[in-house]
Every structure is written in C-alpha cells, then in structure tokens.
Design an enzyme around this catalytic site. Structure first.
Site, short mmCIF file in Angstrom:
data_model
loop_
_atom_site.label_atom_id
_atom_site.label_comp_id
_atom_site.label_asym_id
_atom_site.label_seq_id
_atom_site.Cartn_x
_atom_site.Cartn_y
_atom_site.Cartn_z
CG ASP A 41 0.68 -0.35 -6.77
OD1 ASP A 41 1.07 -0.51 -7.93
OD2 ASP A 41 0.64 0.76 -6.21
N GLY B 63 -0.51 4.68 0.63
CA GLY B 63 -1.94 4.45 0.57
C GLY B 63 -2.68 5.08 -0.58
CB CYS C 245 4.39 2.48 -12.00
SG CYS C 245 5.64 2.43 -10.72
CB ALA D 139 -0.94 -0.01 1.20
CG ASP E 121 4.59 -0.72 2.03
OD1 ASP E 121 4.16 -0.57 0.88
OD2 ASP E 121 5.83 -0.69 2.29
CE LYS F 92 -1.71 2.37 -8.06
NZ LYS F 92 -0.43 2.82 -7.44
C1 SAM Z 1 4.64 0.72 -6.08
S1 SAM Z 1 4.86 0.95 -4.39
C2 SAM Z 1 3.22 1.05 -3.79
C3 SAM Z 1 2.51 2.35 -4.08
C4 SAM Z 1 1.15 2.47 -3.44
N1 SAM Z 1 0.32 1.32 -3.65
C5 SAM Z 1 0.42 3.72 -3.91
O1 SAM Z 1 -0.61 3.61 -4.60
O2 SAM Z 1 0.89 4.82 -3.58
C6 SAM Z 1 5.40 -0.63 -3.85
C7 SAM Z 1 5.45 -0.81 -2.35
O3 SAM Z 1 5.76 -2.17 -2.06
C8 SAM Z 1 6.36 -2.19 -0.80
N2 SAM Z 1 6.94 -3.52 -0.54
C9 SAM Z 1 8.13 -4.02 -0.94
N3 SAM Z 1 8.29 -5.28 -0.48
C10 SAM Z 1 7.17 -5.58 0.21
C11 SAM Z 1 6.74 -6.74 0.94
N4 SAM Z 1 7.49 -7.81 1.01
N5 SAM Z 1 5.53 -6.70 1.54
C12 SAM Z 1 4.76 -5.60 1.47
N6 SAM Z 1 5.11 -4.47 0.80
C13 SAM Z 1 6.31 -4.48 0.18
C14 SAM Z 1 7.32 -1.04 -0.86
O4 SAM Z 1 7.70 -0.60 0.43
C15 SAM Z 1 6.49 0.02 -1.63
O5 SAM Z 1 5.86 0.91 -0.75
#
Ligand code: SAM
Length: 391
Positions: free
Chosen positions: A279, A213, A332, A210, A232, A215
């Site tokens: 995401d 947050g 993305c 997330a 996250d 999305k």
């Molecule tokens: C593309 S970003 C998410 C953006 C967010 N969904 C938004 O809409 O603003 C990817 C996220 O995955 C998280 N992440 C990386 N490894 C993870 C894991 N094992 N479990 C949960 N989140 C993880 C990162 O910290 C990062 O915040």
C-alpha cells in the site's frame, strides 16, 4: 466571535496551512485544532465555523494561495456577503482595489495530464466533495447486520460487505461499538483493497507499508487465523498499530524498517509470503476530498520521488513472495504513473509475474489493475492491482 473575527481567524489558520503545505508540515485538520488550543474564548460553534471556512477556501483553490488572506478573498466570489466583513472590528483589513477573488479550480494545471484517462472532467468536482464517514465492521467479532441499527443515519456501504456509512463529520470515537473494537473508521475504498487481497486463514501475510495498520487490521478481521507481519519505515505511524490491534483483539506483529536495509531486515520472510500487500506511499490524489490541501503539497519533484519509491517497494515485495504467491499493489492515487503505469513497468521487468483481476465490486479496468474513483464509485480514489508469481 463575530463573523468578521471568524474570517480573520480563518486567514491566520490558512497562513499556517500554506506554510505547512510548502514545508511538508502537519495537515490542515491538525493546524485548526492547534490554533484553538490557546484561544479559550472561541466556543465550539466558532471552531466549527472557522474550520468550515478554512476547508471551503482550500477546496476552491487548486494551487497554493499566496497567503491566507488571498485564499479567503477567494470565498467572496461565491459568498459576496463576506465582502462587508473586511474592515470590521476584529475582522480582516479592508479590501483594497484590485484585490479580487481568483476563479475557483479543482485540479492544478500540471496534474491534469497525469490523471488516469478514466478520470474525465465531469468527474473532477467529485474529487473535492465532502466525504462520508465509513466504518468497517470487525467481522471476526461481529456483523454488519448486528451493528447497523446501533448507529444513527447509517446505511450499508454499497460495494464493501463490511462497511457502514455515516454522514460527513459524524463522530464515533465515543461510541460503545468503537471502544469495544467492533468497528474501525475506514473508507470503503480501503476496505476494497483488503477485499482484493482475498486473505485466507492459514496465509502468511506481509503488509509492507502498513502505516497505522488500517488494512492490516481489515486483513486480520477477514482471516483471523492468518499470520500477519505489519512493517513500515515510520516509527510514529507504526506505533499506533498495537493499541488498535489490541482493541480489535487482532494478532498482528509490527516491525519497523530502516530504508535502504528493508530486505536484510526481512530476511526471514524471503520467498515466504503467500501474500504481500504494498500500500505504497503516493500523491494521495485519491483522498483530496478528505485532505484538499494535498493538492498544495504535491510538486512534480515530489511526484517523481514517490514514483521511484513505489518502484523500489515493488522490487522488494517481489523478493518476499513465495513461488505461486500473490502481491497486491495499491495507491490512493488517480495518477497513471503511480498506478497502471507503475504496474506495466513492473510486469515488463519481472517475467515470472502475471496480473489477475482483483475480484472486487466497483471500479473500472485501468491497465492491469482497477481504478476506484469518488465520482464513479463514491469511495476515495484507489488504483489496485493483483499480481501472481509463477510456481
Ligand atoms: C499509504 S501509506 C499506508 C497506509 C496504511 N496501509 C493504511 O491502510 O492505513 C504508505 C506508508 O508507506 C510507508 N513507507 C514509505 N517508505 C517505506 C519503506 N521504504 N518501507 C516501508 N514503508 C514505507 C509510509 O511511512 C506510509 O506509512
């Protein structure tokens, strides 16, 4: 500041941006802001001019420049009038023989074969064009028709029914509608990912990655009656969610995860979710128009690591969806191995899952999902797939 002094400042900022891209430090925007914190002599026009120089130098250089000076020398190819600023008081050292501008380039050579075949060469310049500022209306509390007239130079986003588009570099953080939680800053592409989720009011929804947050907030606005858990592994990012949710009057539960124990920490959600949004962390190649130095950060090793993490997160998400439930996977990214390739591998190894067409406006079919691109759709670049678990 004189034009020469601005050029020198841009060189100093770029030196830091280059080091930061190498060491996975803060983004260019943060570095520019930090640079001026202790330089009170610089006025707002100076700051804007230096920021502009820095981003123009980054945009024209596909590979990480050797140093800030080399990046700025690059600009002299398009703007020969900069040449005479070298050697002026407070300006950069004079140019020396052989110190020529490198030709401009959009995409690092090694990344070209990784791009989705849909992203053909005529589209490449659009990957670096300055992006507009998109807002998402909090449809739980207001409507686009009501808010659009409250913003200057605003147009409705063409693909998302929730979006308002403002010119690049607009500011909204002091706008009353923002303070009241009626709009959030969110690219139209991100809004389309939330739309691809088709959330319903009684759904149990898990936003696995997330971040801050963005999305999850869009899902909460579209389905205020849904139960939403936002997880996250990054504490700093996730800590930005509760104040944003409070401003939007959205109910979202945050939960910090500690890899590799995610599945244990989500034991109460095993086979329970109507929808899991993944995401996933990715190359960010779809957001270069906002973060052009992302091209300097990515390496083949980093890309391989990201692809491994995405695969792992897809496996985790599959355990959390209830029979008959859905998963939406988004990155993305415009790179096939992170998008269509990742989902093809998932479907190959998970026989009880099928793909469905994410019913969104825009994008083009890419394997089992859809690809949104800056050139074709005017959004950040996203791959999105919608998967359904058999009952
Ligand atoms: C593309 S970003 C998410 C953006 C967010 N969904 C938004 O809409 O603003 C990817 C996220 O995955 C998280 N992440 C990386 N490894 C993870 C894991 N094992 N479990 C949960 N989140 C993880 C990162 O910290 C990062 O915040």
């Amino acid at each position: 500041m004189t034009p020469a002094a601005r050029l020198q400042a841009a060189i100093e900022v770029l030196d830091e941006v280059i080091a930061s891209a190498r060491d996975d430090g803060p983004p260019a925007d943060t570095i520019v802001t930090r640079y001026f914190k202790h330089r009170r002599y610089a006025g707002s026009k100076d700051r804007r001019a230096v920021r502009e120089l820095v981003f123009r130098a980054i945009r024209r250089s596909a590979e990480r420049a050797a140093n800030g000076r080399a990046a700025i020398v690059g600009l002299t190819q398009d703007e020969p009038e900069f040449v005479e600023l070298f050697g002026q008081p407070r300006g950069p050292e004079p140019l020396v023989d052989g110190e020529d501008a490198a030709p401009a380039a959009t995409i690092p050579e090694w990344i070209k074969p990784e791009l989705s075949p849909l992203v053909a060469e005529p589209e490449w310049p659009a990957l670096l064009e300055r992006a507009p500022l998109d807002l998402r209306v909090n449809v739980a509390r207001s409507s686009r028709d009501e808010l659009l007239p409250q913003f200057e130079n605003a147009t409705p986003t063409p693909l998302s029914p929730w979006g308002i588009r403002l010119p690049p570099d607009s500011r909204v953080d002091d706008h009353p509608a923002f303070a009241a939680g009626l709009v959030e800053v969110q690219d139209e592409g991100s809004q389309l990912i939330a739309l691809a989720c088709e959330p319903h009011d009684r759904d149990k929804i898990l936003d696995l990655c997330a971040g801050a947050g963005g999305k999850a907030l869009a899902l909460a606005a579209a389905a205020p009656g849904a139960t939403i858990l936002a997880t996250d592994s990054n504490r700093a990012r996730l800590s930005k969610l509760p104040p944003r949710a409070a401003r939007a009057a959205a109910v979202i539960e945050p939960r910090l995860l500690n890899p590799p124990a995610e599945l244990d920490e989500l034991a109460d959600w095993r086979e329970a979710a109507d929808l899991v949004l993944v995401d996933a962390p990715c190359s960010g190649s779809g957001t270069w128009r906002r973060n052009p130095e992302g091209r300097w950060r990515l390496t083949p090793e980093r890309l391989d690591r990201l692809i491994g993490t995405q695969k792992r997160l897809l496996g985790i998400a599959a355990e959390l969806v209830k029979p008959g439930g859905r998963m939406v996977y988004a990155v993305c990214s415009l790179l096939s191995r992170e998008g269509a390739g990742q989902i093809a591998a998932f479907l190959d190894s998970h026989s009880s899952w099928i793909s469905e067409d994410p019913a969104i406006a825009g994008g083009r079919s890419d394997g089992a999902g859809r690809l949104l691109t800056p050139g074709h759709d005017g959004t950040d670049g996203f791959f999105v797939a919608r998967l359904k678990r058999a009952c």
